[in-house]
Design an enzyme around this catalytic site. Structure first.
Site, PDB file in Angstrom:
ATOM      1  N   LYS A   1      54.730  60.418  26.636  1.00  0.00           N
ATOM      2  CA  LYS A   1      55.163  60.667  28.013  1.00  0.00           C
ATOM      3  C   LYS A   1      56.593  61.206  28.100  1.00  0.00           C
ATOM      4  CE  LYS A   1      51.463  59.117  30.289  1.00  0.00           C
ATOM      5  NZ  LYS A   1      50.941  57.905  29.707  1.00  0.00           N
TER       6      LYS A   1
ATOM      7  N   GLU B   1      54.990  57.938  39.431  1.00  0.00           N
ATOM      8  CA  GLU B   1      53.921  56.950  39.454  1.00  0.00           C
ATOM      9  C   GLU B   1      53.700  56.486  38.028  1.00  0.00           C
ATOM     10  OE1 GLU B   1      53.372  60.108  38.966  1.00  0.00           O
ATOM     11  OE2 GLU B   1      52.095  59.934  37.187  1.00  0.00           O
TER      12      GLU B   1
ATOM     13  N   SER C   1      48.748  58.565  20.659  1.00  0.00           N
ATOM     14  CA  SER C   1      49.590  58.902  21.813  1.00  0.00           C
ATOM     15  C   SER C   1      50.696  57.887  22.079  1.00  0.00           C
ATOM     16  CB  SER C   1      48.719  59.068  23.057  1.00  0.00           C
ATOM     17  OG  SER C   1      47.895  57.931  23.245  1.00  0.00           O
TER      18      SER C   1
HETATM   19  C1  LIG Z   1      49.604  57.473  29.753  1.00  0.00           C
HETATM   20  C2  LIG Z   1      49.023  57.346  28.420  1.00  0.00           C
HETATM   21  C3  LIG Z   1      47.795  57.961  28.083  1.00  0.00           C
HETATM   22  C4  LIG Z   1      46.955  58.703  29.069  1.00  0.00           C
HETATM   23  O1  LIG Z   1      47.549  59.799  29.669  1.00  0.00           O
HETATM   24  P1  LIG Z   1      47.224  61.301  29.272  1.00  0.00           P
HETATM   25  O2  LIG Z   1      47.926  62.084  30.298  1.00  0.00           O
HETATM   26  O3  LIG Z   1      45.738  61.462  29.323  1.00  0.00           O
HETATM   27  O4  LIG Z   1      47.746  61.516  27.914  1.00  0.00           O
HETATM   28  C5  LIG Z   1      47.365  57.867  26.779  1.00  0.00           C
HETATM   29  N1  LIG Z   1      48.065  57.179  25.851  1.00  0.00           N
HETATM   30  C6  LIG Z   1      49.216  56.556  26.139  1.00  0.00           C
HETATM   31  C7  LIG Z   1      49.930  55.801  25.069  1.00  0.00           C
HETATM   32  C8  LIG Z   1      49.734  56.618  27.428  1.00  0.00           C
HETATM   33  O5  LIG Z   1      50.886  55.999  27.710  1.00  0.00           O
END
Ligand SMILES: *Cc1c(COP(=O)(O)O)cnc(C)c1O
Length: 404
Positions: free
Chosen positions: A95, A117, A384
């Site tokens: 993010k 948000e 992620s």
């Molecule tokens: C917010 C988040 C997601 C989902 O958001 P995307 O916009 O689909 O990437 C996935 N993994 C983590 C660790 C997140 O914080």
């Protein structure tokens, strides 16, 4: 129209084929236009690129490693698995790549106040972090249910100087938080930039967020070429709004030999209101500024969703994913809560990496796919984020106890 995935979308009106666009109240048309113009100017400004790259390196800690998961590979007995370690970024997820890009834009536009948000709280933490770093006021809207299940991140945001506003409307999760953020934006347009956290919403957010996140795929492409001297066979990423997935996928769109697999939240199974897998039973509609696949009932009412991971718990999916699905360029599947929890524990025990529950959905799909591929196949899984925020919840679910 025959759908062919290409790198040139969206078009000038923000559409990916029939998806995307700008569906907002009249009062938001002007600020979105202003944002679009400033973004496209910044995109062609070497000074902006230099500044962004400076902070991505020095503050975020990029590039993130592309790590060979040797023990997971051995255990599954098939394809060679690499993990793109977005979990190692400052603040613990992908993010921050987008939050940083957007606050630099906000600064260019002379804004002094940031709103955002958040679902899992990762985007809230990333926004609060960059706001602190640039000395801007920051207000984060978060569903009351999410505040509860992501308490750690609420404290982090407060420590960073942000005001966290719990949203008690409706299902008390991400969708309601977005509504509140949009309401705030309409009333504070002059001072405020809205840092939207995923590749969703009205144009230019989906293209802008994708472009701030494509660094994941750009790096991964160069890293795999260096390590393996060839492109991977498959990319796997979890899909909430879709930003980490599109960030990884986009630089590979023209490489037809690379299979793209998005993993949605299967929750308790594909039954109404038990999951958040928009490509399993979702239909075309407009929600929060854009046209895409949405979980809605026959009257167009948004259905409630469920996932063990707050970050995937949303009724709509980013428009570029809808496009890639219809163009058959990417494939979308789901992992259930139980599969994600099992993958979470597996990665912790085999690799010494505690993933975010969101990312564990991608790992779960990798556990299904890798054994079916030959040992010479290459998979990149996007990790992620890290799982610190999820440890209490997972401990509870899998029945871990405090030592007496
Ligand atoms: C917010 C988040 C997601 C989902 O958001 P995307 O916009 O689909 O990437 C996935 N993994 C983590 C660790 C997140 O914080």
């Amino acid at each position: 129209m025959s759908a062919v995935a290409n790198l040139n979308l969206p078009d000038a009106t923000g559409h990916f084929g029939p998806f995307g666009g700008r569906y907002v109240p009249e009062t938001l048309m002007h600020p979105l236009q202003e944002l679009e113009e400033e973004y496209f100017r910044a995109q062609h400004d070497p000074e902006f690129a230099r500044e962004l790259s400076y902070y991505l390196t020095e503050f975020v800690g990029r590039p993130s490693p592309l790590y060979f998961a040797e023990r997971l590979t051995k255990e599954l007995g098939g394809a060679k698995i690499y993990l793109k370690r977005e979990d190692l970024n400052h603040t613990g997820a992908h993010k921050i790549n987008n939050a940083l890009g957007q606050i630099l834009l906000a600064k260019r536009m002379g804004k002094t106040r940031i709103i955002a948000e958040t679902g899992a709280g990762q985007h809230g933490v990333a926004s609060a972090t960059v706001a602190a770093m640039f000395g801007m006021k920051c207000v984060i809207y978060m569903g009351a249910v999410d505040c509860q299940r992501q308490e750690l991140n609420v404290y982090r945001m407060k420590m960073l100087g942000a005001e966290v506003v719990p949203v008690h409307a409706g299902q008390k999760t991400l969708k309601e938080a977005v509504n509140e953020a949009m309401r705030d934006w309409v009333t504070n347009l002059r001072s405020t930039h809205y840092i939207l956290g995923t590749a969703y919403g009205a144009h230019p957010y989906p293209v802008m967020v994708r472009n701030f996140q494509r660094i994941i795929g750009d790096e991964a492409r160069a890293q795999i070429l260096e390590k393996e001297k060839r492109l991977p066979d498959m990319l796997i990423a979890c899909v909430g709004g879709g930003s980490n997935a599109i960030g990884l996928f986009y630089p590979f769109l023209d490489d037809q030999s690379v299979k793209l697999v998005g993993v949605e939240a299967g929750g308790l199974g594909i039954k109404p209101e038990m999951h958040a897998a928009r490509f399993q039973g979702g239909s075309l509609g407009v929600l929060q500024g854009t046209r895409s696949y949405i979980l809605q009932d026959e009257f167009g009412q948004i259905q409630s969703t469920h996932s063990v991971s707050a970050g995937l718990d949303y009724a709509a999916v980013g428009p570029e994913h809808a496009w890639l699905r219809d163009a058959s360029r990417a494939e979308y599947t789901y992992a259930t809560d139980d599969q994600a929890l099992a993958a979470f524990m597996k990665l912790a025990r085999l690799e010494g990496i505690i993933p975010a529950l969101e990312s564990a959905h991608a790992v779960a799909e990798c556990m299904v796919r890798a054994p079916k591929l030959g040992k010479d196949a290459l998979i990149i899984v996007n990790l992620s984020g890290r799982g610190d925020k999820d440890v209490a919840q997972v401990a509870d679910k899998v029945g871990l106890q405090m030592p007496k």
